[in-house]
Every structure is written in C-alpha cells, then in structure tokens.
Scaffold this motif. Structure first.
Motif, PDB file in Angstrom:
ATOM      1  N   VAL A   1       0.871  -1.224   0.057  1.00 49.08           N
ATOM      2  CA  VAL A   1      -0.007   0.018  -0.037  1.00 49.08           C
ATOM      3  C   VAL A   1       1.007   1.106  -0.002  1.00 49.08           C
ATOM      4  O   VAL A   1       0.608   2.231  -0.794  1.00 49.08           O
ATOM      5  CB  VAL A   1      -0.996   0.043   1.102  1.00 49.08           C
ATOM      6  N   TRP A   2       1.816   1.298   0.602  1.00 48.62           N
ATOM      7  CA  TRP A   2       2.915   2.442   0.790  1.00 48.62           C
ATOM      8  C   TRP A   2       3.406   2.541  -0.796  1.00 48.62           C
ATOM      9  O   TRP A   2       3.708   3.748  -1.057  1.00 48.62           O
ATOM     10  CB  TRP A   2       4.175   2.086   1.745  1.00 48.62           C
ATOM     11  N   HIS A   3       3.819   1.399  -1.451  1.00 49.69           N
ATOM     12  CA  HIS A   3       4.490   1.618  -2.528  1.00 49.69           C
ATOM     13  C   HIS A   3       3.350   2.361  -3.704  1.00 49.69           C
ATOM     14  O   HIS A   3       3.868   3.155  -4.393  1.00 49.69           O
ATOM     15  CB  HIS A   3       4.720   0.150  -3.266  1.00 49.69           C
ATOM     16  N   VAL A   4       2.026   1.965  -3.515  1.00 48.09           N
ATOM     17  CA  VAL A   4       1.297   2.622  -4.375  1.00 48.09           C
ATOM     18  C   VAL A   4       1.026   4.080  -4.011  1.00 48.09           C
ATOM     19  O   VAL A   4       0.724   4.837  -5.111  1.00 48.09           O
ATOM     20  CB  VAL A   4      -0.296   1.932  -4.271  1.00 48.09           C
ATOM     21  N   CYS A   5       0.990   4.180  -2.808  1.00 51.91           N
ATOM     22  CA  CYS A   5       0.865   5.660  -2.509  1.00 51.91           C
ATOM     23  C   CYS A   5       1.960   6.582  -2.597  1.00 51.91           C
ATOM     24  O   CYS A   5       1.969   7.662  -3.191  1.00 51.91           O
ATOM     25  CB  CYS A   5       0.492   5.806  -0.844  1.00 51.91           C
ATOM     26  N   TRP A   6       3.319   6.009  -2.613  1.00 47.70           N
ATOM     27  CA  TRP A   6       4.598   6.541  -3.068  1.00 47.70           C
ATOM     28  C   TRP A   6       4.378   6.960  -4.511  1.00 47.70           C
ATOM     29  O   TRP A   6       4.881   8.022  -4.841  1.00 47.70           O
ATOM     30  CB  TRP A   6       5.652   5.892  -2.726  1.00 47.70           C
ATOM     31  N   PHE A   7       4.235   5.730  -5.378  1.00 52.96           N
ATOM     32  CA  PHE A   7       3.931   6.006  -6.793  1.00 52.96           C
ATOM     33  C   PHE A   7       2.944   7.533  -7.165  1.00 52.96           C
ATOM     34  O   PHE A   7       3.419   8.008  -7.790  1.00 52.96           O
ATOM     35  CB  PHE A   7       3.616   4.829  -7.329  1.00 52.96           C
ATOM     36  N   LEU A   8       1.848   7.224  -6.355  1.00 53.00           N
ATOM     37  CA  LEU A   8       0.937   8.189  -6.809  1.00 53.00           C
ATOM     38  C   LEU A   8       1.471   9.613  -6.252  1.00 53.00           C
ATOM     39  O   LEU A   8       1.016  10.796  -6.864  1.00 53.00           O
ATOM     40  CB  LEU A   8      -0.494   8.163  -6.064  1.00 53.00           C
ATOM     41  N   TYR A   9       2.148   9.458  -5.089  1.00 51.03           N
ATOM     42  CA  TYR A   9       2.438  10.907  -4.485  1.00 51.03           C
ATOM     43  C   TYR A   9       3.593  11.544  -5.334  1.00 51.03           C
ATOM     44  O   TYR A   9       3.661  12.667  -5.612  1.00 51.03           O
ATOM     45  CB  TYR A   9       3.314  10.443  -3.234  1.00 51.03           C
ATOM     46  N   VAL A  10       4.586  10.581  -5.745  1.00 51.78           N
ATOM     47  CA  VAL A  10       5.949  11.090  -6.896  1.00 51.78           C
ATOM     48  C   VAL A  10       5.178  11.550  -8.224  1.00 51.78           C
ATOM     49  O   VAL A  10       5.481  12.515  -8.696  1.00 51.78           O
ATOM     50  CB  VAL A  10       6.784  10.046  -6.783  1.00 51.78           C
ATOM     51  N   GLY A  11       4.320  10.711  -8.743  1.00 49.54           N
ATOM     52  CA  GLY A  11       3.981  10.896  -9.994  1.00 49.54           C
ATOM     53  C   GLY A  11       2.812  12.325 -10.153  1.00 49.54           C
ATOM     54  O   GLY A  11       3.142  12.917 -10.814  1.00 49.54           O
ATOM     55  N   ARG A  12       1.955  12.594  -9.153  1.00 41.44           N
ATOM     56  CA  ARG A  12       1.256  13.800  -9.100  1.00 41.44           C
ATOM     57  C   ARG A  12       0.800  13.912 -10.643  1.00 41.44           C
ATOM     58  O   ARG A  12       0.930  14.827 -11.394  1.00 41.44           O
ATOM     59  CB  ARG A  12       2.148  15.061  -8.856  1.00 41.44           C
ATOM     60  N   ALA A  13      -0.167  12.996 -11.082  1.00 40.88           N
ATOM     61  CA  ALA A  13      -0.977  12.967 -12.295  1.00 40.88           C
ATOM     62  C   ALA A  13      -1.611  14.336 -12.541  1.00 40.88           C
ATOM     63  O   ALA A  13      -2.432  14.772 -11.537  1.00 40.88           O
ATOM     64  CB  ALA A  13      -2.014  11.995 -12.434  1.00 40.88           C
ATOM     65  N   PRO A  14      -1.391  14.830 -13.325  1.00 36.32           N
ATOM     66  CA  PRO A  14      -2.089  16.479 -13.657  1.00 36.32           C
ATOM     67  C   PRO A  14      -3.605  16.343 -13.838  1.00 36.32           C
ATOM     68  O   PRO A  14      -4.084  17.321 -13.585  1.00 36.32           O
ATOM     69  CB  PRO A  14      -1.378  16.867 -15.031  1.00 36.32           C
ATOM     70  N   PHE A  15      -4.214  15.121 -13.965  1.00 37.55           N
ATOM     71  CA  PHE A  15      -5.729  14.982 -14.160  1.00 37.55           C
ATOM     72  C   PHE A  15      -6.237  14.721 -12.748  1.00 37.55           C
ATOM     73  O   PHE A  15      -7.532  14.457 -12.751  1.00 37.55           O
ATOM     74  CB  PHE A  15      -5.918  14.150 -15.226  1.00 37.55           C
ATOM     75  N   PHE A  16      -5.387  14.740 -11.755  1.00 41.12           N
ATOM     76  CA  PHE A  16      -6.031  14.150 -10.357  1.00 41.12           C
ATOM     77  C   PHE A  16      -6.667  15.663  -9.925  1.00 41.12           C
ATOM     78  O   PHE A  16      -5.910  16.711  -9.853  1.00 41.12           O
ATOM     79  CB  PHE A  16      -4.993  13.908  -9.267  1.00 41.12           C
ATOM     80  N   PRO A  17      -7.801  15.749  -9.297  1.00 41.84           N
ATOM     81  CA  PRO A  17      -8.357  17.008  -8.867  1.00 41.84           C
ATOM     82  C   PRO A  17      -7.339  17.150  -7.385  1.00 41.84           C
ATOM     83  O   PRO A  17      -7.083  16.274  -6.909  1.00 41.84           O
ATOM     84  CB  PRO A  17      -9.596  16.563  -8.434  1.00 41.84           C
ATOM     85  N   PRO A  18      -7.418  18.492  -7.046  1.00 42.12           N
ATOM     86  CA  PRO A  18      -6.762  18.787  -5.787  1.00 42.12           C
ATOM     87  C   PRO A  18      -7.100  17.826  -4.685  1.00 42.12           C
ATOM     88  O   PRO A  18      -6.162  17.638  -3.904  1.00 42.12           O
ATOM     89  CB  PRO A  18      -6.932  20.280  -5.667  1.00 42.12           C
ATOM     90  N   TRP A  19      -8.098  17.897  -4.505  1.00 45.70           N
ATOM     91  CA  TRP A  19      -8.765  17.307  -3.184  1.00 45.70           C
ATOM     92  C   TRP A  19      -8.184  15.730  -3.319  1.00 45.70           C
ATOM     93  O   TRP A  19      -7.771  15.311  -2.097  1.00 45.70           O
ATOM     94  CB  TRP A  19     -10.191  17.142  -3.092  1.00 45.70           C
ATOM     95  N   LEU A  20      -8.064  15.147  -4.308  1.00 39.45           N
ATOM     96  CA  LEU A  20      -7.620  13.541  -4.369  1.00 39.45           C
ATOM     97  C   LEU A  20      -6.152  13.739  -4.172  1.00 39.45           C
ATOM     98  O   LEU A  20      -5.727  12.773  -3.483  1.00 39.45           O
ATOM     99  CB  LEU A  20      -7.937  12.983  -6.052  1.00 39.45           C
ATOM    100  N   GLN A  21      -5.261  14.676  -4.836  1.00 45.62           N
ATOM    101  CA  GLN A  21      -3.684  14.670  -4.594  1.00 45.62           C
ATOM    102  C   GLN A  21      -3.494  15.070  -3.248  1.00 45.62           C
ATOM    103  O   GLN A  21      -2.654  14.388  -2.496  1.00 45.62           O
ATOM    104  CB  GLN A  21      -3.178  15.598  -5.540  1.00 45.62           C
ATOM    105  N   ALA A  22      -4.285  15.969  -2.577  1.00 51.28           N
ATOM    106  CA  ALA A  22      -4.149  16.146  -1.088  1.00 51.28           C
ATOM    107  C   ALA A  22      -4.331  15.010  -0.169  1.00 51.28           C
ATOM    108  O   ALA A  22      -3.654  14.639   0.652  1.00 51.28           O
ATOM    109  CB  ALA A  22      -5.179  17.386  -0.658  1.00 51.28           C
ATOM    110  N   SER A  23      -5.291  14.011  -0.633  1.00 48.17           N
ATOM    111  CA  SER A  23      -5.634  12.891   0.242  1.00 48.17           C
ATOM    112  C   SER A  23      -4.417  11.921   0.053  1.00 48.17           C
ATOM    113  O   SER A  23      -4.137  11.373   1.040  1.00 48.17           O
ATOM    114  CB  SER A  23      -6.989  12.307  -0.192  1.00 48.17           C
ATOM    115  N   ILE A  24      -3.904  11.938  -1.101  1.00 47.58           N
ATOM    116  CA  ILE A  24      -2.953  10.950  -1.341  1.00 47.58           C
ATOM    117  C   ILE A  24      -1.679  11.381  -0.809  1.00 47.58           C
ATOM    118  O   ILE A  24      -1.085  10.517   0.057  1.00 47.58           O
ATOM    119  CB  ILE A  24      -2.513  10.895  -2.850  1.00 47.58           C
TER     120      ILE A  24
END
Length: 207
Positions: free
Chosen positions: A166-189
């Motif tokens: 689970v940490w690996h997935v969160c780390w990937f999403l945290y580092v990747g910072r997909a431009p199409f993620f809404p701000p609230w989703l990126q903040a949750s990540i």
C-alpha cells in the motif's frame, strides 16, 4: 487436569530437503541474487546523488530486466498445457494490454490520460509483484532452512509486506502527481503517504 489426555507435542518443522543445507547455491550468492547485489550497486549511486541517463536505464533494462522477463516467458509459454492452464495470464492479459495500447496511442493526440494510465497500472502492478516476490523468497528460504512459517507467523510477515504494498502505491501516486487528479484527491494521497510512511517504518522495525 486428571482424566484428560496430555496435549500432543508441537509439530517439529520439517528438515531441510535432502541435499540442501539451507540455501540454493551458497549463502553469499543467494543473498546477492535475491536483492543484495542491487543494494550494493544502487545504494551508493543514490547516496552520491548520481543522475542516471536514459541510455543507462536502457542498458540496465537489457542486461537485467529483459533476461528476467524472458525467463518468465519461457516458464509460462513452454508448452500448450501451461498456456491453457493459465489462459488469463498467457492470453487474456496480453491481448487486453495490446488493445488498450492501440487505443491509448490512437487517442494520444487528444488526451494523454490513457497513456498515463499505463504508468499508473505499472506502479500498481509492480507493488503487488515486488511484495509477492519478496514473500516467495522469504517462504522459500524458510523452508530450505527447515524453519517454515506457521499460520500466524506467515500471516504477520505477509501483513507487513501488504503494508509495504500500500505504501508503494501511495508513493507512486505521490511522486507521479498526475495532472488530471483533482486537488482534493492529490491532497488525500499526500496525507495517506505521510501516514503510511510512518506505518511502513514501524512495520519494518517490528519485522
């Protein structure tokens, strides 16, 4: 208590298989092959803050990743029975990835979401793949040493690896910072990544 039968003694772990002494080739070579060599090579690179080029990544892929994948393909596609036994992995998933690849490339001139989805899928899959491999190595060497994990012990070890997953997935999403993620989703990540980093560290310390 009187009248009760004595409890059966705890089962002894099976001895290491005949001809084996707790390792596959030798303790040193086994340690290097299951990850020690990668730490010896990559950790100094990271500590020295060396930048890796695209050419170096390609070279490492040819020398390390491709032989690894080819060996896996040989195991999977070695005969018809094997292919039919694992039809989803041998036929279904490759066809689905091929179809989505064509679709992603065809739509790339309009949106990069589908191409980015491949990177996201890779991050999610590799998290499962790596932790699964780790459990396989732990279980294998435990068996070879004549000390296999019992039910609860195995569950605890695998639970720690799932925390890492689970940490690996969160780390990937945290580092990747997909431009199409809404701000609230990126903040949750970001929040989940911070919390899971502490949990993963505690899991590592506790073993």
């Amino acid at each position: 208590a009187e009248g009760q039968e004595p409890a059966a003694p705890a089962a002894e772990p099976p001895p290491a298989p005949s001809g084996q002494r707790g390792w596959i080739i030798s303790p040193a070579i086994d340690l290097l092959c299951v990850g020690g060599l990668s730490l010896l090579v990559l950790l100094p690179w990271v500590l020295l803050r060396r930048r890796i080029t695209i050419g170096q990544i390609a070279l490492l892929s040819v020398l390390i990743n491709m032989p690894h994948f080819l060996a896996s393909y040989v195991l999977l596609y070695r005969n018809k029975e094997q292919v039919l036994r694992y039809k989803l992995a041998s036929i279904g998933v490759p066809l689905a990835l091929l179809a989505y690849s064509v679709f992603a490339v065809a739509s790339a001139s309009h949106t990069n979401v589908h191409v980015a989805n491949f990177a996201a899928f890779a991050g999610l899959y590799l998290a499962w793949h790596y932790t699964g491999q780790t459990w396989g190595m732990i279980a294998t060497f435990g068996y070879l040493s004549g000390r296999p994990f019992d039910g609860l012990e195995g569950q605890l070890v695998r639970g720690g690896l799932r925390v890492l997953l689970v940490w690996h997935v969160c780390w990937f999403l945290y580092v990747g910072r997909a431009p199409f993620f809404p701000p609230w989703l990126q903040a949750s990540i970001d929040q989940a990544y911070a919390i899971l980093s502490v949990v993963a560290g505690a899991s590592l310390v506790l073993g």
